[in-house]
Design a protein around this motif. Structure first.
Motif, PDB file in Angstrom:
ATOM      1  N   THR A 104       0.841  -1.193   0.000  1.00  0.00           N
ATOM      2  CA  THR A 104       0.000   0.000   0.000  1.00  0.00           C
ATOM      3  C   THR A 104       0.879   1.248   0.000  1.00  0.00           C
ATOM      4  OG1 THR A 104      -0.100   0.048   2.408  1.00  0.00           O
ATOM      5  CG2 THR A 104      -1.868  -1.141   1.277  1.00  0.00           C
ATOM      6  N   ILE A 105       0.491   2.210  -0.829  1.00  0.00           N
ATOM      7  CA  ILE A 105       1.192   3.502  -0.881  1.00  0.00           C
ATOM      8  C   ILE A 105       0.111   4.560  -1.046  1.00  0.00           C
ATOM      9  CG2 ILE A 105       2.726   4.994  -2.235  1.00  0.00           C
ATOM     10  CD1 ILE A 105       4.277   2.642  -3.154  1.00  0.00           C
ATOM     11  N   ASN A 106       0.250   5.667  -0.359  1.00  0.00           N
ATOM     12  CA  ASN A 106      -0.643   6.793  -0.611  1.00  0.00           C
ATOM     13  C   ASN A 106       0.226   8.040  -0.815  1.00  0.00           C
ATOM     14  OD1 ASN A 106      -2.279   9.236   0.027  1.00  0.00           O
ATOM     15  ND2 ASN A 106      -3.905   7.700   0.194  1.00  0.00           N
ATOM     16  N   ILE A 107       0.001   8.709  -1.933  1.00  0.00           N
ATOM     17  CA  ILE A 107       0.824   9.881  -2.281  1.00  0.00           C
ATOM     18  C   ILE A 107       0.766  10.934  -1.171  1.00  0.00           C
ATOM     19  CG2 ILE A 107       1.079  11.815  -3.883  1.00  0.00           C
ATOM     20  CD1 ILE A 107       0.207   9.977  -6.157  1.00  0.00           C
ATOM     21  N   ALA A 108      -0.441  11.184  -0.643  1.00  0.00           N
ATOM     22  CA  ALA A 108      -0.579  12.226   0.381  1.00  0.00           C
ATOM     23  C   ALA A 108       0.163  11.840   1.657  1.00  0.00           C
ATOM     24  CB  ALA A 108      -2.046  12.481   0.687  1.00  0.00           C
TER      25      ALA A 108
ATOM     26  N   ALA B 188      -4.774   7.362  -8.604  1.00  0.00           N
ATOM     27  CA  ALA B 188      -4.614   8.517  -7.725  1.00  0.00           C
ATOM     28  C   ALA B 188      -4.912   9.813  -8.476  1.00  0.00           C
ATOM     29  CB  ALA B 188      -3.190   8.561  -7.192  1.00  0.00           C
ATOM     30  N   LEU B 189      -4.371   9.890  -9.691  1.00  0.00           N
ATOM     31  CA  LEU B 189      -4.468  11.126 -10.469  1.00  0.00           C
ATOM     32  C   LEU B 189      -5.017  10.829 -11.851  1.00  0.00           C
ATOM     33  CD1 LEU B 189      -0.857  12.285  -9.573  1.00  0.00           C
ATOM     34  CD2 LEU B 189      -2.921  13.429  -8.767  1.00  0.00           C
ATOM     35  N   LEU B 190      -5.857  11.726 -12.323  1.00  0.00           N
ATOM     36  CA  LEU B 190      -6.344  11.635 -13.694  1.00  0.00           C
ATOM     37  C   LEU B 190      -6.027  12.980 -14.344  1.00  0.00           C
ATOM     38  CD1 LEU B 190      -8.098  10.040 -15.822  1.00  0.00           C
ATOM     39  CD2 LEU B 190     -10.063  11.274 -14.893  1.00  0.00           C
ATOM     40  N   HIS B 191      -5.031  12.969 -15.230  1.00  0.00           N
ATOM     41  CA  HIS B 191      -4.637  14.210 -15.892  1.00  0.00           C
ATOM     42  C   HIS B 191      -5.161  14.188 -17.317  1.00  0.00           C
ATOM     43  CE1 HIS B 191      -1.944  16.027 -13.008  1.00  0.00           C
ATOM     44  NE2 HIS B 191      -1.349  14.875 -12.799  1.00  0.00           N
ATOM     45  N   PHE B 192      -5.493  15.358 -17.838  1.00  0.00           N
ATOM     46  CA  PHE B 192      -5.965  15.383 -19.227  1.00  0.00           C
ATOM     47  C   PHE B 192      -4.886  15.893 -20.165  1.00  0.00           C
ATOM     48  CE2 PHE B 192      -9.924  14.540 -17.280  1.00  0.00           C
ATOM     49  CZ  PHE B 192     -10.571  13.768 -18.231  1.00  0.00           C
TER      50      PHE B 192
ATOM     51  N   ILE C 109      -1.271   5.989 -10.910  1.00  0.00           N
ATOM     52  CA  ILE C 109      -1.545   5.278  -9.660  1.00  0.00           C
ATOM     53  C   ILE C 109      -0.691   5.845  -8.512  1.00  0.00           C
ATOM     54  CG2 ILE C 109      -2.235   3.172 -10.857  1.00  0.00           C
ATOM     55  CD1 ILE C 109       0.587   2.071 -10.361  1.00  0.00           C
ATOM     56  N   HIS C 110      -1.035   5.446  -7.299  1.00  0.00           N
ATOM     57  CA  HIS C 110      -0.312   5.974  -6.131  1.00  0.00           C
ATOM     58  C   HIS C 110       1.184   5.639  -6.158  1.00  0.00           C
ATOM     59  CE1 HIS C 110      -3.315   7.920  -3.559  1.00  0.00           C
ATOM     60  NE2 HIS C 110      -4.181   7.104  -4.134  1.00  0.00           N
ATOM     61  N   GLN C 111       1.515   4.517  -6.790  1.00  0.00           N
ATOM     62  CA  GLN C 111       2.927   4.129  -6.850  1.00  0.00           C
ATOM     63  C   GLN C 111       3.789   5.158  -7.592  1.00  0.00           C
ATOM     64  OE1 GLN C 111       3.678   0.536  -9.045  1.00  0.00           O
ATOM     65  NE2 GLN C 111       5.738   0.279  -8.206  1.00  0.00           N
ATOM     66  N   ALA C 112       3.151   5.997  -8.404  1.00  0.00           N
ATOM     67  CA  ALA C 112       3.889   7.017  -9.165  1.00  0.00           C
ATOM     68  C   ALA C 112       4.777   7.861  -8.257  1.00  0.00           C
ATOM     69  CB  ALA C 112       2.911   7.913  -9.917  1.00  0.00           C
ATOM     70  N   VAL C 113       4.392   7.949  -6.990  1.00  0.00           N
ATOM     71  CA  VAL C 113       5.148   8.802  -6.063  1.00  0.00           C
ATOM     72  C   VAL C 113       6.615   8.352  -5.927  1.00  0.00           C
ATOM     73  CG1 VAL C 113       4.576   7.574  -3.899  1.00  0.00           C
ATOM     74  CG2 VAL C 113       4.934  10.066  -3.871  1.00  0.00           C
ATOM     75  N   GLU C 114       6.863   7.067  -6.166  1.00  0.00           N
ATOM     76  CA  GLU C 114       8.262   6.600  -6.156  1.00  0.00           C
ATOM     77  C   GLU C 114       9.100   7.399  -7.153  1.00  0.00           C
ATOM     78  OE1 GLU C 114       8.884   2.436  -7.076  1.00  0.00           O
ATOM     79  OE2 GLU C 114       7.297   1.906  -5.681  1.00  0.00           O
ATOM     80  N   GLU C 115       8.540   7.553  -8.355  1.00  0.00           N
ATOM     81  CA  GLU C 115       9.275   8.255  -9.408  1.00  0.00           C
ATOM     82  C   GLU C 115       9.300   9.766  -9.140  1.00  0.00           C
ATOM     83  OE1 GLU C 115      10.660   6.101 -11.851  1.00  0.00           O
ATOM     84  OE2 GLU C 115      11.886   7.867 -12.254  1.00  0.00           O
ATOM     85  N   HIS C 116       8.234  10.280  -8.502  1.00  0.00           N
ATOM     86  CA  HIS C 116       8.264  11.709  -8.133  1.00  0.00           C
ATOM     87  C   HIS C 116       9.465  11.963  -7.226  1.00  0.00           C
ATOM     88  CE1 HIS C 116       3.643  11.675  -8.728  1.00  0.00           C
ATOM     89  NE2 HIS C 116       4.244  12.030  -9.848  1.00  0.00           N
TER      90      HIS C 116
END
Lengths: 589, 81
Positions: free
Chosen positions: A44-48, A215-219, A233-240
């Motif tokens: 489980t990962i949550n960006i916030a 987690a995020l929906l960007h257009f 998805i929330h896992q994106a935060v790893e790359e952030h």
């Protein structure tokens, strides 16, 4: 392209997060940096949580996390503890209004504290966050909210009245409008956000989202058809985190300013999430660009790391170097640019005028984070986007006769820029358009749609787009969206929209319009109509998307199937070879 | 030039860039870029129009003094030859 190389002094290599590029790139898979190494094995990962709650009960919980500067120069400060409580309040507001994990929360607002709080609070609640650019007109706003099946909109009274009030009840999923500056009696379905926040729970817990949960929906825009909802998805935060660590050289001690608007992906990934994850202090300025204001902020806030965009840099250049002399920018130690390729002159101007070169980097909405960058410790080749991040495999590819893509190894050969699929912040789909998503991948590569080449040292150089998308002030604009809006005008028969080079914004949107035969076409009526169309487009699309120039033609070049050949319009506009025109059926007049 | 004449020129310059804007749409004391939905390129083109119509050149240093309709009007009144 230029042969200039900007070398870095030796101390740079010692103090940077990335000391030796090649060693770091090679050892990354076995020895990831400690800043992110505890993430990959968690279910489980949550960006916030990573951005805010993680810092609670550590020695930085009372540290300044976000400083907001208002247009009138007021200052509002939030510590990490404040942000944790405020974002919990917002998450509890969503819960109280009956919204559940997975529901879609959209924002449409300027850079106000509650926008930042609601973005993180949405993620905390397990809902999906979508930012919209406040300079969009009603049509781009509506189409994105329809496609994204928005459940909640966070906006201001002014934007609500001007751009949303007349149509939002027609959207079947949209249940609530939360007004950042709302108070007192409001229309049904509208809520005063400050009042709800006061009643919110400051200790509402962060939802334990699965790492592959949206987690995020960007257009982003497409060349044909409607905008695409890019799912992250929330896992994106790893790359952030990885990219902020390497490509922005961000340390917890930094005071960081990202000038991108949170209405776009840069403003979310690097204007909200990444700096907080790194425990840095971030500065948010409500006001629009102004030369002296920006120098003053860099000076007064002691900004150390600055992430901005080519259009702004070129406006600073335009204002001249003299104006900069009045400001002490000695705190600044790393400056970067993104949005569109930064011209070599601008990189060198940075070195000369600010005492630091701009570090250009490259990524897209689909990649979720910076993929290719110039690093603090590494030599810069002005005009190049740099080298792939540790953990990222980039390549130049071409299609073979079977239609499969293959990597091109010859230096400086032009092909499509591609990335080996599977990095943490890779998008996981276009909402409801799986076929379009599949088409982005071939043979294990994600195809970026950008043409580029790689030199002998492995630096990447941008060449152009493979499609008709327009890049203006760093924003991707789909010609189809602009054409569709103009086609709604009763005098218009057909429209072709292209981007033409512009010194300041990279590209400028230009529309070619053929009028219906019954429209009177004297010089005077055409002049009036030109203005009318300009206003018509601006009202629907907003300044960020509407064409800056409209010209009339008797007929537009078309294929047999009636498709307008934008490529040909562009070649003629720029005086370039027309290329293959065998499909041309009806020519421009 | 009289105040109402300058005001008319100012509106004309805005409408060159944003033809959909009428005077009653503008809060005269708010940032003109927000009021008239002008992006950075629009704003520069608007200043070029101002120069064309009034002869007054606006430099980057003047920006804070011309960012609303009211401030621009006052600035033009002072600087029109």
């Amino acid at each position: 392209m230029t042969e200039t190389i900007i070398d870095k002094p030796p101390h740079r290599q010692v103090t940077s997060n990335l000391t030796d590029y090649h060693e770091c790139y090679t050892s990354f898979s076995t020895e990831p940096p400690s800043a992110v190494s505890d993430l990959p094995n968690r279910p489980t990962i949550n960006i916030a949580y990573e951005a805010v709650d993680r810092h609670l009960n550590t020695d930085i919980e009372d540290k300044l996390a976000l400083r907001w500067l208002s247009k009138q120069d007021e200052i509002v400060d939030f510590s990490y503890r404040d942000l944790a409580e405020q974002t919990s309040r917002f998450a509890s507001v969503l819960h109280r209004l009956g919204f559940e994990r997975g529901d879609r929360v959209f924002s449409l607002a300027g850079r106000l504290p509650l926008l930042y709080i609601s973005a993180l609070g949405t993620l905390k609640s397990g809902c999906v966050f979508t930012p919209l650019f406040s300079a969009f007109g009603p049509e781009p706003i509506r189409s994105r909210m329809e496609i994204g099946e928005a459940n909640v909109l966070i906006t201001t009274m002014g934007l609500y009245r001007k751009k949303v009030a007349s149509w939002w009840h027609e959207l079947p999923y949209l249940k609530a409008i939360l007004l950042i500056d709302g108070s007192g009696e409001l229309e049904e379905g509208c809520y005063a956000l400050p009042e709800l926040m006061d009643q919110g729970d400051p200790y509402y817990p962060c939802v334990n989202t699965q790492k592959d949960e949206m987690a995020l929906l960007h257009f982003t825009s497409g060349t044909t058809g409607k905008p695409k909802g890019v799912m992250h998805i929330h896992q994106a935060v790893e790359e952030h985190k990885i990219s902020a660590y390497y490509a922005l050289d961000l340390h917890p001690s930094d005071i960081y300013w990202c000038t991108a608007d949170p209405g776009w992906v840069t403003g979310t990934s690097y204007g909200i999430i990444a700096p907080l994850c790194m425990g840095a202090t971030m500065i948010v300025d409500e006001a629009e660009f102004e030369v002296e204001r920006w120098y003053r902020i860099l000076q007064d806030q002691h900004i150390t790391v600055w992430y901005t965009a080519p259009t702004a840099i070129r406006m600073l250049m335009r204002a001249g170097s003299e104006i900069r002399q009045g400001y002490d920018l000695s705190a600044l130690h790393f400056i970067a640019s993104v949005g569109e390729p930064l011209n070599p002159e601008a990189v060198i101007w940075g070195e000369k005028t600010l005492g630091l070169p701009f570090h250009d980097n490259w990524w897209q909405t689909e990649t979720g984070a910076i993929m290719i960058a110039n690093y603090a410790s590494q030599a810069i080749k002005p005009g190049s986007m740099g080298l792939p991040l540790p953990g990222i495999t980039a390549g130049i590819v071409k299609r073979n006769e079977q239609g499969d893509v293959e990597e091109v190894h010859k230096p400086m050969e032009v092909g499509e820029l591609a990335l080996k699929q599977g990095w943490p912040s890779m998008f996981r789909g276009y909402l409801h358009q799986s076929e379009r998503y599949e088409r982005c991948f071939n043979n294990g590569w994600y195809l970026s749609g950008d043409q580029a080449m790689r030199d002998e040292q492995g630096y990447y150089w941008f060449v152009g787009r493979v499609d008709d998308l327009i890049k203006s002030s760093g924003h991707l604009i789909g010609p189809f969206e602009v054409e569709s809006a103009l086609m709604e005008h009763s005098s218009v028969a057909e429209v072709g929209v292209i981007g033409i080079p512009d010194e300041l914004t990279g590209e400028m949107v230009k529309a070619y319009v053929a009028l219906k035969p019954d429209v009177e076409q004297t010089e005077q009526t055409l002049q009036a109509l030109q203005k009318e169309l300009k206003g018509f487009a601006r009202k629907r699309l907003g300044a960020a998307v509407a064409p800056k120039e409209i010209v009339f033609r008797q007929n537009l070049p078309k294929t047999r199937s009636g498709k307008i050949m934008r490529r040909l319009l562009k070649a003629r506009e720029l005086g370039l070879p027309e290329g293959d025109i065998s499909t041309l059926e009806s020519d421009e007049q | 030039m009289k105040n109402h004449e300058i005001k008319a020129l100012l509106l004309k310059a805005i409408q060159e860039i944003a033809p959909e804007i009428e005077l009653e749409d503008i809060d005269l004391e708010e940032d003109l870029r927000d009021e008239c939905d002008l992006d950075s390129m629009d704003f520069l083109n608007y200043l070029i129009e101002i120069k064309k119509l009034t002869g007054v050149k606006i430099t980057e240093r003047d920006y804070p003094n011309v960012n609303t309709f009211k401030k621009m009007l006052a600035h033009l009144e002072q600087n029109i030859a």
